[in-house]
Design a protein around this motif. Sequence first.
Motif, PDB file in Angstrom:
ATOM      1  N   VAL A 205       0.855  -1.183   0.000  1.00  0.00           N
ATOM      2  CA  VAL A 205       0.000   0.000   0.000  1.00  0.00           C
ATOM      3  C   VAL A 205       0.889   1.230   0.000  1.00  0.00           C
ATOM      4  CG1 VAL A 205      -1.751   1.315   1.252  1.00  0.00           C
ATOM      5  CG2 VAL A 205      -1.878  -1.183   1.191  1.00  0.00           C
ATOM      6  N   ASP A 206       0.849   2.000  -1.082  1.00  0.00           N
ATOM      7  CA  ASP A 206       1.597   3.250  -1.146  1.00  0.00           C
ATOM      8  C   ASP A 206       0.794   4.300  -0.389  1.00  0.00           C
ATOM      9  OD1 ASP A 206       2.131   6.010  -2.438  1.00  0.00           O
ATOM     10  OD2 ASP A 206       3.846   4.802  -3.100  1.00  0.00           O
ATOM     11  N   ILE A 207       1.236   4.624   0.821  1.00  0.00           N
ATOM     12  CA  ILE A 207       0.417   5.413   1.731  1.00  0.00           C
ATOM     13  C   ILE A 207       0.176   6.835   1.207  1.00  0.00           C
ATOM     14  CG2 ILE A 207       2.387   6.095   3.155  1.00  0.00           C
ATOM     15  CD1 ILE A 207      -1.177   5.273   4.423  1.00  0.00           C
ATOM     16  N   GLY A 208       1.204   7.468   0.628  1.00  0.00           N
ATOM     17  CA  GLY A 208       1.038   8.838   0.164  1.00  0.00           C
ATOM     18  C   GLY A 208       0.036   8.958  -0.957  1.00  0.00           C
ATOM     19  N   ASN A 209       0.217   8.163  -2.002  1.00  0.00           N
ATOM     20  CA  ASN A 209      -0.706   8.210  -3.134  1.00  0.00           C
ATOM     21  C   ASN A 209      -2.098   7.712  -2.758  1.00  0.00           C
ATOM     22  OD1 ASN A 209       0.609   9.186  -5.718  1.00  0.00           O
ATOM     23  ND2 ASN A 209       2.137   7.719  -5.011  1.00  0.00           N
ATOM     24  N   SER A 210      -2.168   6.737  -1.855  1.00  0.00           N
ATOM     25  CA  SER A 210      -3.467   6.209  -1.446  1.00  0.00           C
ATOM     26  C   SER A 210      -4.264   7.249  -0.663  1.00  0.00           C
ATOM     27  CB  SER A 210      -3.290   4.939  -0.604  1.00  0.00           C
ATOM     28  OG  SER A 210      -2.721   3.902  -1.382  1.00  0.00           O
ATOM     29  N   GLN A 240       1.718   1.836  -8.424  1.00  0.00           N
ATOM     30  CA  GLN A 240       0.758   0.815  -7.996  1.00  0.00           C
ATOM     31  C   GLN A 240       0.652   0.813  -6.470  1.00  0.00           C
ATOM     32  OE1 GLN A 240       1.568  -3.110  -9.484  1.00  0.00           O
ATOM     33  NE2 GLN A 240       0.999  -2.599 -11.574  1.00  0.00           N
ATOM     34  N   SER A 241      -0.574   0.865  -5.980  1.00  0.00           N
ATOM     35  CA  SER A 241      -0.838   0.691  -4.553  1.00  0.00           C
ATOM     36  C   SER A 241      -1.821  -0.465  -4.441  1.00  0.00           C
ATOM     37  CB  SER A 241      -1.439   1.963  -3.954  1.00  0.00           C
ATOM     38  OG  SER A 241      -1.642   1.827  -2.553  1.00  0.00           O
ATOM     39  N   THR A 242      -1.427  -1.535  -3.742  1.00  0.00           N
ATOM     40  CA  THR A 242      -2.193  -2.772  -3.815  1.00  0.00           C
ATOM     41  C   THR A 242      -2.326  -3.467  -2.465  1.00  0.00           C
ATOM     42  OG1 THR A 242      -0.241  -4.138  -4.249  1.00  0.00           O
ATOM     43  CG2 THR A 242      -1.361  -3.192  -6.171  1.00  0.00           C
ATOM     44  N   TRP A 243      -3.297  -4.368  -2.406  1.00  0.00           N
ATOM     45  CA  TRP A 243      -3.398  -5.356  -1.338  1.00  0.00           C
ATOM     46  C   TRP A 243      -2.714  -6.607  -1.874  1.00  0.00           C
ATOM     47  CZ3 TRP A 243      -5.155  -2.393   2.354  1.00  0.00           C
ATOM     48  CH2 TRP A 243      -6.133  -1.435   2.095  1.00  0.00           C
ATOM     49  N   GLU A 244      -1.711  -7.103  -1.167  1.00  0.00           N
ATOM     50  CA  GLU A 244      -0.938  -8.234  -1.676  1.00  0.00           C
ATOM     51  C   GLU A 244      -1.309  -9.531  -0.956  1.00  0.00           C
ATOM     52  OE1 GLU A 244       3.245  -7.916  -1.095  1.00  0.00           O
ATOM     53  OE2 GLU A 244       3.085  -7.380   1.023  1.00  0.00           O
ATOM     54  N   TYR A 317      -6.760   1.478  -5.395  1.00  0.00           N
ATOM     55  CA  TYR A 317      -7.529   2.348  -6.286  1.00  0.00           C
ATOM     56  C   TYR A 317      -6.940   2.161  -7.671  1.00  0.00           C
ATOM     57  CZ  TYR A 317      -3.344   5.161  -6.027  1.00  0.00           C
ATOM     58  OH  TYR A 317      -2.028   5.540  -6.092  1.00  0.00           O
ATOM     59  N   LEU A 318      -7.677   2.546  -8.685  1.00  0.00           N
ATOM     60  CA  LEU A 318      -7.189   2.463 -10.055  1.00  0.00           C
ATOM     61  C   LEU A 318      -6.864   3.852 -10.585  1.00  0.00           C
ATOM     62  CD1 LEU A 318      -9.613  -0.208 -11.535  1.00  0.00           C
ATOM     63  CD2 LEU A 318      -7.125  -0.411 -11.367  1.00  0.00           C
ATOM     64  N   PHE A 356      -1.979  -0.674 -14.309  1.00  0.00           N
ATOM     65  CA  PHE A 356      -2.502  -2.024 -14.074  1.00  0.00           C
ATOM     66  C   PHE A 356      -2.961  -2.706 -15.359  1.00  0.00           C
ATOM     67  CE2 PHE A 356      -2.950   0.013  -9.925  1.00  0.00           C
ATOM     68  CZ  PHE A 356      -2.469  -0.974  -9.089  1.00  0.00           C
ATOM     69  N   GLY A 357      -2.732  -2.083 -16.496  1.00  0.00           N
ATOM     70  CA  GLY A 357      -3.115  -2.687 -17.761  1.00  0.00           C
ATOM     71  C   GLY A 357      -4.581  -2.570 -18.093  1.00  0.00           C
ATOM     72  N   VAL A 358      -5.282  -1.596 -17.494  1.00  0.00           N
ATOM     73  CA  VAL A 358      -6.702  -1.376 -17.783  1.00  0.00           C
ATOM     74  C   VAL A 358      -6.800  -0.270 -18.825  1.00  0.00           C
ATOM     75  CG1 VAL A 358      -8.965  -0.809 -16.831  1.00  0.00           C
ATOM     76  CG2 VAL A 358      -7.281  -2.012 -15.414  1.00  0.00           C
ATOM     77  N   GLY A 359      -7.180  -0.620 -20.042  1.00  0.00           N
ATOM     78  CA  GLY A 359      -7.267   0.377 -21.106  1.00  0.00           C
ATOM     79  C   GLY A 359      -8.397   0.088 -22.057  1.00  0.00           C
ATOM     80  N   ALA A 360      -9.222   1.107 -22.351  1.00  0.00           N
ATOM     81  CA  ALA A 360     -10.340   0.938 -23.282  1.00  0.00           C
ATOM     82  C   ALA A 360      -9.868   0.946 -24.723  1.00  0.00           C
ATOM     83  CB  ALA A 360     -11.365   2.048 -23.067  1.00  0.00           C
ATOM     84  N   ASN A 361      -8.882   1.803 -25.048  1.00  0.00           N
ATOM     85  CA  ASN A 361      -8.355   1.938 -26.409  1.00  0.00           C
ATOM     86  C   ASN A 361      -9.477   2.242 -27.404  1.00  0.00           C
ATOM     87  OD1 ASN A 361      -6.374   2.043 -28.367  1.00  0.00           O
ATOM     88  ND2 ASN A 361      -6.350  -0.165 -28.734  1.00  0.00           N
TER      89      ASN A 361
END
Length: 435
Positions: A205-210, A240-244, A317-318, A356-361
Amino acid sequence: MKNIKNIIILGILVMFASSCDKEYLDPNSTLEPDVVNSTDNLVALINGVQQRWSTDRAGIIYTSTHLTGLNTGELRLLNPGNLGENEVLLGGDDINGGNEILNNIWTNAMLCRKEATTVITSADIATDDATTANSLKAYGLFYRALVHGTLIQFFESIPLEIIEDASFQDRSTVLQSVITDLTEARGYVQAGLSSEITSGVFSSVDIGNSIDAMLARFHLMAGNYTEAISAADAVDLSVQSTWEYDASIPNPLAFWFGSQNVTQARDANFALPAGLVPDPSDERVPFYVTLPDPVNDPANYQLIGFWPDNLIEIPVYLPGEMLLIKAEAYARSNDLTNAVTELDAVLTKTAAQDAFGVGANLPAYAGAVEQQAVLDEIYRNRRIELYLTSLGLEDSRRFGRPGPSDANPERNRNFYPYPNAERDNNDNTPANPSL
């Protein structure tokens, strides 16, 4: 969070995550007076809060995802023998305060809140060093804000105080409390965090960005559009800020989706009505959902995205949420030029351009540049881009989509009954909402 084993230290149940050299305290254990005098134990308590939040079928990620997903039609139920999930799916009067999912989200969120508050109030006791104490407070404030901000999406009001028969506070009061906590936490992060604390906390979890991302999210919900835009602009979208997870503590959604016994994707329409279904060329559709055998099993949609195996991390978050927050805030401020600019950043984004590789394109927005049309397009993209992030019920209400009393409803409840876990112990629990 690796190879968990129990030991007793100072009369407190402590669990060690040996592979990543992190430890956490079980929030069900006896905490005081031992915890408050030790920065190490407060760090371990932060890790315990993070794990309670992000793991297990009773945790907040599973319960919030299913409360939204089954309510708004993102998910289908595979086995109605899962009674808690079935009641959420039916909605209306078929779900009451005895529901397992409601009691789980409430109980675990309140435990997270209690332990986060212990960290906040004990930080100055545990150390004389202001930077170390403020670093502890930053994490505690972040998680307390996350609890309050999450619960107020499902319940009309919640208590903010940890006292007997605490009074319930309305939505605006809760959101202001969330923003106050996050703003204080942000100040501590900007002043610089102590490596003594950050080295001991689970680092995914990246605390600053989160903190900035949650400020953007909850300012938007509170209708503070200028502040929402500013907070979203502060988020580094490349981080990336994630739950691992690992083999011993798996991704709770992947584990239960993979069981093929609870829930799966309802279809490839992302709970959207006919006029707002995804563009056939939208590359986010195959990112999130697949249909393994369209000829012989044309309704058996399967989830992929962030849930194909038990080890994959779930985003806190995304990046696309930040772009859509700005688009919506501009649109609701009637600055449609900037709203469309931010919307286009989501529509044209490719998988390679997203952390995260989420793209509509897709091509840029070509619809009418008027407020309702732009908001409708933002709503469509929130439901697709932020699929199964537990924000769908909040979005459905905020965008004025048809509710349970309307024709062609897109959600089966507006807010949930208060869990018996609270009502049985708090005489100030309000009457349940009708829907």
